[in-house]
Enzyme design. Structure first.
Site, PDB file in Angstrom:
ATOM      1  N   HIS A  42       0.830  -1.213   0.000  1.00  0.00           N
ATOM      2  CA  HIS A  42       0.000   0.000   0.000  1.00  0.00           C
ATOM      3  C   HIS A  42       0.866   1.266   0.000  1.00  0.00           C
ATOM      4  O   HIS A  42       1.852   1.332   0.727  1.00  0.00           O
ATOM      5  CB  HIS A  42      -0.921  -0.002   1.233  1.00  0.00           C
ATOM      6  CG  HIS A  42      -2.066   0.946   1.107  1.00  0.00           C
ATOM      7  ND1 HIS A  42      -1.915   2.307   1.248  1.00  0.00           N
ATOM      8  CD2 HIS A  42      -3.373   0.731   0.819  1.00  0.00           C
ATOM      9  CE1 HIS A  42      -3.098   2.887   1.074  1.00  0.00           C
ATOM     10  NE2 HIS A  42      -3.998   1.944   0.811  1.00  0.00           N
ATOM     11  N   HIS A 133      -9.834  13.059   4.612  1.00  0.00           N
ATOM     12  CA  HIS A 133     -10.999  12.443   3.956  1.00  0.00           C
ATOM     13  C   HIS A 133     -11.974  11.830   4.968  1.00  0.00           C
ATOM     14  O   HIS A 133     -13.057  11.377   4.587  1.00  0.00           O
ATOM     15  CB  HIS A 133     -10.561  11.333   2.992  1.00  0.00           C
ATOM     16  CG  HIS A 133      -9.691  11.812   1.869  1.00  0.00           C
ATOM     17  ND1 HIS A 133     -10.082  12.809   0.998  1.00  0.00           N
ATOM     18  CD2 HIS A 133      -8.441  11.438   1.477  1.00  0.00           C
ATOM     19  CE1 HIS A 133      -9.112  13.028   0.111  1.00  0.00           C
ATOM     20  NE2 HIS A 133      -8.099  12.218   0.388  1.00  0.00           N
TER      21      HIS A 133
HETATM   22 ZN    ZN Z   1      -3.884  13.212  -1.205  1.00  0.00          ZN
END
Ligand code: ZN
Length: 321
Positions: A42, A133
């Site tokens: 990742h 986010h």
């Molecule tokens: Zn980003």
């Protein structure tokens, strides 16, 4: 010059810049930031932090900063932004991740303490996982679990006389979680440059806030290939006048370096020199309105060496008097 004369000059003569003569930059580095791993391949990986730490040692910038230790028991502050249900779900499904994400929040809140209590003028947190986010969906959003910058803004408002908070987000991606947290709130001015066609597909310039928060959400789309000149122009044209009117008590930066050239997930081409210019612009707003108070935290940035190099540039500009 006698001390009393110097103090009088410092207070009344802008040439002596009282705040600047005592300016200090805080830094949060902690090997706990190595713990979190989604999967070995990742891009949001521990090596990001390792490279930043090495770069700050190699450049000796670390010797010009003041070490800040994360606060204890940050979990109690998550509910400033997140629902109990969101927190419980993350905690139950991924207890280790929960612990590491709370530690990242703890580092940012410690930086807010240090800046708002006047121990340092500004600070950078090399924390991960990132946060801009994160919302209340009960799951990871774009490698984020808890929205550190949104929590930090609320924390500063509640704990200190920092009622008006300016959040500047130069990550390649739109900080949809931060927009969500303050969309109807005129006490937080959110400014983001991003590629609105990239993840998460939000960040339309027409989205300017609602209700009392109308006009306090500024989205600037920058096309793939955007240069230093493009992002600096966006700051000049879309941020400076609004920041002047808003007159912040504190500035927070979502410092994502996936907008840097050669990033794995982004296609903007900002250089390290560009990040230095942006940092200087933010500092000039902070010097004018809030005695230089800035807390900056790492968001994205997935080219391991490029990200570390951009962090070095950014931190050097935070230190620079
Ligand atoms: Zn980003």
């Amino acid at each position: 010059m006698k001390r009393r004369q110097f103090l009088a000059l410092s207070l009344f003569n802008p040439l002596f810049g009282f705040a600047n003569s005592h300016a200090k930059t805080g830094l949060v580095l902690d090997d706990m930031f190595l713990q979190h791993q989604i999967s070995p391949a990742h891009p949001e990986k521990p090596a990001r932090y390792q490279a930043i730490k090495q770069q700050l040692h190699k450049s000796q910038l670390i010797n010009k900063t003041h070490s800040i230790k994360p606060i204890v028991d940050a979990e109690q502050w998550l509910t400033l932004v997140h629902s109990q249900q969101h927190i419980e779900k993350i905690k139950q499904q991924q207890p280790e991740t929960h612990k590491n994400a709370v530690f990242a929040t703890a580092s940012v809140l410690a930086a807010v303490d240090a800046v708002c209590q006047g121990q340092v003028t500004n600070a950078f947190c090399a924390s991960r996982p990132p946060g801009h986010h994160a919302m209340n969906t009960g799951q990871e959003e774009g490698f984020c679990y808890y929205n550190h910058i949104a929590i930090a803004a609320r924390y500063a408002q509640q704990q200190y006389k920092c009622k008006k908070v300016l959040i500047i987000d130069w990550d390649y991606h739109h900080g949809n979680g931060t927009e969500w947290a303050f969309y109807s709130d005129p006490s937080v001015l959110y400014f983001s440059t991003h590629d609105m066609f990239a993840y998460p597909g939000t960040g339309l310039p027409a989205r300017t806030g609602e209700g009392a928060g109308k006009g306090f959400n500024i989205n600037v789309h920058l096309d793939c290939g955007a240069t230093d000149n493009d992002i600096i122009t966006a700051f000049q044209n879309e941020l400076l006048a609004d920041a002047e009117r808003f007159s912040p008590d504190l500035i927070l930066i979502s410092a994502g370096f996936d907008s840097r050239k050669d990033d794995l997930l982004g296609c903007h081409t900002i250089s390290d020199q560009g990040f230095i210019q942006l940092t200087k612009m933010v500092k000039s707003i902070a010097n004018k309105h809030c005695q230089g108070k800035i807390v900056s935290l790492l968001e994205g940035g997935y080219n391991i060496d490029g990200n570390a190099s951009a962090v070095e540039a950014h931190v050097s500009a935070l230190i620079d008097r």
